[in-house]
Design a protein around this motif. Sequence first.
Motif, short mmCIF file in Angstrom:
data_model
loop_
_atom_site.label_atom_id
_atom_site.label_comp_id
_atom_site.label_asym_id
_atom_site.label_seq_id
_atom_site.Cartn_x
_atom_site.Cartn_y
_atom_site.Cartn_z
N ARG A 121 30.30 48.43 41.01
CA ARG A 121 29.75 48.87 42.30
C ARG A 121 30.76 48.60 43.42
NH1 ARG A 121 24.98 46.21 43.87
NH2 ARG A 121 25.69 44.46 42.61
N HIS A 122 31.76 47.75 43.12
CA HIS A 122 32.74 47.37 44.14
C HIS A 122 34.15 47.79 43.73
CE1 HIS A 122 29.45 45.06 45.71
NE2 HIS A 122 29.29 44.53 44.51
N GLY A 123 34.80 48.60 44.57
CA GLY A 123 36.16 49.04 44.28
C GLY A 123 37.12 47.86 44.22
N LEU A 124 36.88 46.86 45.04
CA LEU A 124 37.72 45.66 45.05
C LEU A 124 37.78 45.07 43.65
CD1 LEU A 124 39.13 43.32 46.63
CD2 LEU A 124 36.86 42.41 47.12
N LEU A 125 36.63 44.92 43.02
CA LEU A 125 36.57 44.33 41.69
C LEU A 125 37.11 45.29 40.63
CD1 LEU A 125 35.68 41.88 40.02
CD2 LEU A 125 33.40 42.90 39.87
N ALA A 126 36.75 46.57 40.73
CA ALA A 126 37.20 47.55 39.72
C ALA A 126 38.73 47.63 39.70
CB ALA A 126 36.60 48.92 40.01
N ASP A 127 39.35 47.64 40.89
CA ASP A 127 40.81 47.76 40.96
C ASP A 127 41.49 46.51 40.42
OD1 ASP A 127 43.30 48.78 41.45
OD2 ASP A 127 43.23 48.56 43.63
N GLY A 128 40.98 45.34 40.79
CA GLY A 128 41.55 44.10 40.24
C GLY A 128 41.40 44.07 38.73
N ALA A 129 40.23 44.48 38.26
CA ALA A 129 39.93 44.36 36.83
C ALA A 129 40.77 45.30 35.97
CB ALA A 129 38.45 44.64 36.60
N ASP A 130 41.11 46.50 36.48
CA ASP A 130 41.89 47.41 35.62
C ASP A 130 43.27 46.81 35.33
OD1 ASP A 130 43.23 48.05 38.04
OD2 ASP A 130 42.69 50.17 38.01
N THR A 131 43.87 46.20 36.35
CA THR A 131 45.19 45.59 36.16
C THR A 131 45.07 44.33 35.29
OG1 THR A 131 45.63 46.36 38.40
CG2 THR A 131 47.29 44.92 37.39
N ALA A 132 44.04 43.53 35.57
CA ALA A 132 43.84 42.28 34.82
C ALA A 132 43.69 42.58 33.33
CB ALA A 132 42.60 41.57 35.34
N ALA A 133 42.85 43.57 32.99
CA ALA A 133 42.62 43.90 31.57
C ALA A 133 43.88 44.49 30.94
CB ALA A 133 41.44 44.86 31.44
N SER A 134 44.69 45.21 31.73
CA SER A 134 45.95 45.76 31.20
C SER A 134 46.85 44.62 30.73
CB SER A 134 46.70 46.57 32.26
OG SER A 134 45.94 47.68 32.67
N VAL A 135 46.95 43.57 31.55
CA VAL A 135 47.83 42.45 31.18
C VAL A 135 47.26 41.71 29.96
CG1 VAL A 135 48.91 40.28 31.97
CG2 VAL A 135 48.55 42.16 33.59
N LEU A 136 45.95 41.56 29.91
CA LEU A 136 45.34 40.82 28.80
C LEU A 136 45.44 41.58 27.48
CD1 LEU A 136 42.12 39.46 30.57
CD2 LEU A 136 44.05 38.09 29.74
#
Length: 324
Positions: A266-281
């Motif tokens: 529901r929050h772009g702030l979280l969605a944008d952080g999460a896409d990069t975070a999951a890419s690294v993981l």
Amino acid sequence: MNSKLFFAFLLSLPGSPQYFEALEPHMGTMFEIKLYAPDEESAKTAFQAAFARVAQLDNELSDYKPDSELNLATKAAVAHPVHISNDLAAVLITSQMISEQTGGAFDVTVGPLTRLWRQARKNHQLPTPEAIHEAQQRCGYRKLHVDAKSQTMTVDLPDMQLDLGAIAKGYTADEALKVITKLGIHSALVAASGDLAFSDAPPGERGWKIGIGSSDRVLVLTNMAVSTSGASEQFLQSGGKHYSHIIDPATGMGLLNDITVTAISRHGLLADGADTAASVLGCEKGMAFIEKNTELAAFISEKVNGQVHSLESSRFKQLNAGTQ
Ligand code: AMP
Ligand code: MG
């Protein structure tokens, strides 16, 4: 600002909202806004107000602009707390939360490394191990302290550099959409390259039709943000390998895996952080991180030897089922 406005009329009943769209360059990319408004005047007012908010956030959050709030505060905050704006505080607090949840795979203090790799892409030459080691000494989310109560930040070392490139566009899409909603326009979509935020469905539709990553999936959604991060979007080719613009802070190296993550929240702030975070993981650990956070859903795909391997989170499956 070089701005382009496009106006288009749909086959509409008298008095029903009409479709308008506008494009402006900001944050090194194009921002696109689509909305349904009662008339051209109210659409224009909404575009102007939303783009003004985007420009304001660029001045606060950019790591490219020497005088951005981000850069000035980082310089001033060495070993003593500096008061920061609501926007910078909101972005840094969520950034630090994602860093904690990912053991530092997501880390906005990677600025010294991202600068080194930007230069490397320009020169078509890998950074030296010494340069990577030197830059790593000035990185680390534990060297950044954000206090929500006093709304301050402190950094432990001089010459640290914060880079919000992984998260700022998602927050900005959210904020531009809020401005549009406040003006009484309830069906709108803001897109900043891979980051989308949208409100109620277009008139007569069930939702906004959103393509997922590089797959042929389309979800029909309302009041959500969808962010896609592709490790191979920008890369440096060296020795037959592709080094991504996304850095693994543990090694200081650009990612080598060809992973694409679409995160929904529901929050772009979280969605944008999460896409990069999951890419690294990576696929499995990235999906575990997504599953743990009840505000997130994701579709992750990775190309290995030409074969695409994809994973869907449980909440993504629910959203997909709701779309059928
Ligand atoms: P995105 O397209 O959302 O995945 O963001 C990519 C951008 O995030 C890069 O261009 C860098 O500016 C920044 N970045 C790279 N690696 C990391 C990392 N490990 N944590 C946080 N930000 C990063
Ligand atoms: Mg991101």
